[in-house]
Design a protein around this motif. Structure first.
Motif, PDB file in Angstrom:
ATOM      1  N   ASN A 179       3.120  -9.700  96.062  1.00  0.00           N
ATOM      2  CA  ASN A 179       2.523 -10.898  96.946  1.00  0.00           C
ATOM      3  C   ASN A 179       1.450 -11.438  95.835  1.00  0.00           C
ATOM      4  O   ASN A 179       0.865 -10.822  95.007  1.00  0.00           O
ATOM      5  N   THR A 180       1.242 -12.613  95.844  1.00  0.00           N
ATOM      6  CA  THR A 180       0.346 -13.378  94.692  1.00  0.00           C
ATOM      7  C   THR A 180      -0.459 -14.311  95.663  1.00  0.00           C
ATOM      8  O   THR A 180      -0.340 -14.684  96.720  1.00  0.00           O
ATOM      9  N   ILE A 181      -1.609 -14.786  94.971  1.00  0.00           N
ATOM     10  CA  ILE A 181      -2.546 -15.552  95.735  1.00  0.00           C
ATOM     11  C   ILE A 181      -2.750 -16.688  94.248  1.00  0.00           C
ATOM     12  O   ILE A 181      -2.721 -16.384  93.358  1.00  0.00           O
ATOM     13  N   SER A 182      -3.182 -17.704  94.798  1.00  0.00           N
ATOM     14  CA  SER A 182      -3.453 -18.902  94.088  1.00  0.00           C
ATOM     15  C   SER A 182      -4.630 -18.724  92.956  1.00  0.00           C
ATOM     16  O   SER A 182      -5.436 -17.825  93.319  1.00  0.00           O
ATOM     17  N   SER A 183      -4.508 -19.232  91.602  1.00  0.00           N
ATOM     18  CA  SER A 183      -5.507 -19.041  90.979  1.00  0.00           C
ATOM     19  C   SER A 183      -6.950 -19.694  91.375  1.00  0.00           C
ATOM     20  O   SER A 183      -7.808 -18.773  91.038  1.00  0.00           O
ATOM     21  N   ASP A 184      -6.979 -20.709  92.273  1.00  0.00           N
ATOM     22  CA  ASP A 184      -8.224 -20.994  92.811  1.00  0.00           C
ATOM     23  C   ASP A 184      -8.865 -20.053  93.613  1.00  0.00           C
ATOM     24  O   ASP A 184      -9.998 -19.889  93.401  1.00  0.00           O
ATOM     25  N   LEU A 185      -8.074 -19.727  94.446  1.00  0.00           N
ATOM     26  CA  LEU A 185      -8.584 -18.414  95.340  1.00  0.00           C
ATOM     27  C   LEU A 185      -9.035 -17.207  94.554  1.00  0.00           C
ATOM     28  O   LEU A 185      -9.941 -16.693  94.926  1.00  0.00           O
ATOM     29  N   LEU A 186      -8.252 -16.767  93.332  1.00  0.00           N
ATOM     30  CA  LEU A 186      -8.357 -15.777  92.737  1.00  0.00           C
ATOM     31  C   LEU A 186      -9.994 -15.995  91.996  1.00  0.00           C
ATOM     32  O   LEU A 186     -10.721 -14.866  92.122  1.00  0.00           O
ATOM     33  N   HIS A 187      -9.988 -17.081  91.504  1.00  0.00           N
ATOM     34  CA  HIS A 187     -11.271 -17.359  91.044  1.00  0.00           C
ATOM     35  C   HIS A 187     -12.586 -17.377  91.823  1.00  0.00           C
ATOM     36  O   HIS A 187     -13.556 -17.097  91.625  1.00  0.00           O
ATOM     37  N   ILE A 228     -12.732 -15.389  94.569  1.00  0.00           N
ATOM     38  CA  ILE A 228     -13.163 -14.103  94.857  1.00  0.00           C
ATOM     39  C   ILE A 228     -13.480 -13.254  94.046  1.00  0.00           C
ATOM     40  O   ILE A 228     -14.207 -12.411  94.164  1.00  0.00           O
ATOM     41  N   LEU A 229     -13.035 -13.468  92.712  1.00  0.00           N
ATOM     42  CA  LEU A 229     -13.412 -12.493  91.659  1.00  0.00           C
ATOM     43  C   LEU A 229     -14.899 -12.802  91.010  1.00  0.00           C
ATOM     44  O   LEU A 229     -14.977 -14.218  90.661  1.00  0.00           O
ATOM     45  N   GLU A 230     -15.685 -11.901  90.826  1.00  0.00           N
ATOM     46  CA  GLU A 230     -16.953 -11.871  90.114  1.00  0.00           C
ATOM     47  C   GLU A 230     -16.995 -10.780  89.029  1.00  0.00           C
ATOM     48  O   GLU A 230     -16.076  -9.892  89.347  1.00  0.00           O
ATOM     49  N   PRO A 231     -17.702 -10.810  88.099  1.00  0.00           N
ATOM     50  CA  PRO A 231     -17.709  -9.708  87.031  1.00  0.00           C
ATOM     51  C   PRO A 231     -18.015  -8.383  87.944  1.00  0.00           C
ATOM     52  O   PRO A 231     -18.830  -8.404  88.846  1.00  0.00           O
ATOM     53  N   ASN A 232     -17.333  -7.419  87.408  1.00  0.00           N
ATOM     54  CA  ASN A 232     -17.340  -6.049  87.856  1.00  0.00           C
ATOM     55  C   ASN A 232     -17.086  -6.053  89.299  1.00  0.00           C
ATOM     56  O   ASN A 232     -17.358  -4.853  90.037  1.00  0.00           O
ATOM     57  N   THR A 233     -15.728  -6.897  89.917  1.00  0.00           N
ATOM     58  CA  THR A 233     -15.563  -6.805  91.390  1.00  0.00           C
ATOM     59  C   THR A 233     -14.649  -5.723  91.382  1.00  0.00           C
ATOM     60  O   THR A 233     -13.736  -5.479  90.827  1.00  0.00           O
ATOM     61  N   LEU A 249     -11.586 -11.823 100.152  1.00  0.00           N
ATOM     62  CA  LEU A 249     -10.301 -12.659 100.729  1.00  0.00           C
ATOM     63  C   LEU A 249     -10.108 -12.502 102.107  1.00  0.00           C
ATOM     64  O   LEU A 249      -9.719 -13.636 102.751  1.00  0.00           O
ATOM     65  N   GLU A 250     -10.279 -11.475 102.791  1.00  0.00           N
ATOM     66  CA  GLU A 250     -10.226 -11.389 104.415  1.00  0.00           C
ATOM     67  C   GLU A 250     -11.324 -12.291 104.912  1.00  0.00           C
ATOM     68  O   GLU A 250     -10.957 -12.790 105.762  1.00  0.00           O
ATOM     69  N   ASN A 251     -12.498 -12.199 104.394  1.00  0.00           N
ATOM     70  CA  ASN A 251     -13.501 -13.165 105.084  1.00  0.00           C
ATOM     71  C   ASN A 251     -13.148 -14.520 105.080  1.00  0.00           C
ATOM     72  O   ASN A 251     -13.200 -15.133 105.876  1.00  0.00           O
ATOM     73  N   ILE A 252     -12.488 -14.881 103.877  1.00  0.00           N
ATOM     74  CA  ILE A 252     -12.198 -16.290 103.614  1.00  0.00           C
ATOM     75  C   ILE A 252     -11.099 -16.849 104.783  1.00  0.00           C
ATOM     76  O   ILE A 252     -11.446 -17.796 105.493  1.00  0.00           O
ATOM     77  N   PHE A 253     -10.158 -15.933 104.962  1.00  0.00           N
ATOM     78  CA  PHE A 253      -9.136 -16.246 106.032  1.00  0.00           C
ATOM     79  C   PHE A 253      -9.715 -16.196 107.363  1.00  0.00           C
ATOM     80  O   PHE A 253      -9.202 -16.658 108.365  1.00  0.00           O
ATOM     81  N   GLN A 254     -10.603 -15.282 107.723  1.00  0.00           N
ATOM     82  CA  GLN A 254     -11.065 -15.029 109.068  1.00  0.00           C
ATOM     83  C   GLN A 254     -11.965 -16.020 109.422  1.00  0.00           C
ATOM     84  O   GLN A 254     -11.924 -16.597 110.440  1.00  0.00           O
ATOM     85  N   ASP A 255     -12.525 -16.638 108.279  1.00  0.00           N
ATOM     86  CA  ASP A 255     -13.624 -17.637 108.618  1.00  0.00           C
ATOM     87  C   ASP A 255     -12.817 -19.164 109.198  1.00  0.00           C
ATOM     88  O   ASP A 255     -13.285 -19.745 109.964  1.00  0.00           O
ATOM     89  N   ASN A 256     -11.416 -19.062 108.842  1.00  0.00           N
ATOM     90  CA  ASN A 256     -10.834 -20.556 108.985  1.00  0.00           C
ATOM     91  C   ASN A 256      -9.836 -20.063 110.158  1.00  0.00           C
ATOM     92  O   ASN A 256      -8.725 -20.785 110.449  1.00  0.00           O
ATOM     93  N   LYS A 257      -9.785 -19.042 110.693  1.00  0.00           N
ATOM     94  CA  LYS A 257      -8.527 -18.561 111.662  1.00  0.00           C
ATOM     95  C   LYS A 257      -8.478 -19.256 112.869  1.00  0.00           C
ATOM     96  O   LYS A 257      -7.355 -19.820 113.133  1.00  0.00           O
ATOM     97  N   SER A 258      -9.478 -19.745 113.490  1.00  0.00           N
ATOM     98  CA  SER A 258      -9.382 -20.596 114.814  1.00  0.00           C
ATOM     99  C   SER A 258      -8.944 -22.019 114.279  1.00  0.00           C
ATOM    100  O   SER A 258      -8.098 -22.639 115.066  1.00  0.00           O
ATOM    101  N   SER A 259      -9.325 -22.502 113.411  1.00  0.00           N
ATOM    102  CA  SER A 259      -9.062 -23.875 112.834  1.00  0.00           C
ATOM    103  C   SER A 259      -7.496 -23.909 112.440  1.00  0.00           C
ATOM    104  O   SER A 259      -6.712 -24.704 112.725  1.00  0.00           O
ATOM    105  N   ARG A 260      -7.121 -22.873 111.702  1.00  0.00           N
ATOM    106  CA  ARG A 260      -5.732 -22.554 111.379  1.00  0.00           C
ATOM    107  C   ARG A 260      -4.876 -22.295 112.454  1.00  0.00           C
ATOM    108  O   ARG A 260      -3.697 -22.961 112.709  1.00  0.00           O
TER     109      ARG A 260
END
Length: 142
Positions: free
Chosen positions: A3-11, A13-18, A27-38
């Motif tokens: 499974n892969t995620i897009s580069s934009d999404l990867l950048h 969610i990732l911060e130094p030392n994550t 990542l889960e929070n991003i998708f849960q935030d727009n769950k109803s809209s989706r």
């Protein structure tokens, strides 16, 4: 399976030392935030999908199945009855006879069985059209 995620999404969610856990949680929070809209968007697509937008029953069935699966993924599963009713209700006039037969079954057939019956009907209609064309081509003018 990979499974892969897009580069934009990867950048995003990732911060130094994550850690992997922190990245997954972000990542889960991003998708849960727009769950109803989706869910609303997918439901509109599901309700607007009809056979007229596809070359054949198989493609139409697959589109409904994908939308149903996606609705389930956002917490709005589509049960078999609703899926079959959607499949039948958005057929065109060419399928009126088989649609009537399917909707009168009690209980309704499974989504897969309804698909099989529709494909067989589609094949039969194509064979009849071919036979009619061949018959018309074999007629000789008087």
């Amino acid at each position: 399976m990979y499974n892969t995620i897009s580069s934009d999404l990867l950048h995003t969610i990732l911060e130094p030392n994550t850690t992997a856990y922190e990245a997954w949680t972000a990542l889960e929070n991003i998708f849960q935030d727009n769950k109803s809209s989706r869910a609303i968007h997918l439901l509109h697509k599901f309700l607007d999908t009809s056979l007229d937008g596809f070359p054949n029953v198989s493609a139409y069935y697959q589109a409904l199945k994908v939308l149903s699966d996606q609705l389930g993924n956002v917490g709005n599963p589509v049960d078999n009855e609703r899926l079959v009713l959607r499949l039948i209700s958005s057929l065109n006039d060419q399928y009126e006879g088989i649609a009537t037969i399917l909707q009168q079954q009690d209980p309704l057939p499974s989504f897969y069985d309804a698909r099989s019956k529709l494909i067989l009907f589609e094949i039969r209609k194509a064979e009849q059209a071919l036979h009619a064309a061949q018959t018309a081509g074999n007629r000789t003018p008087c």
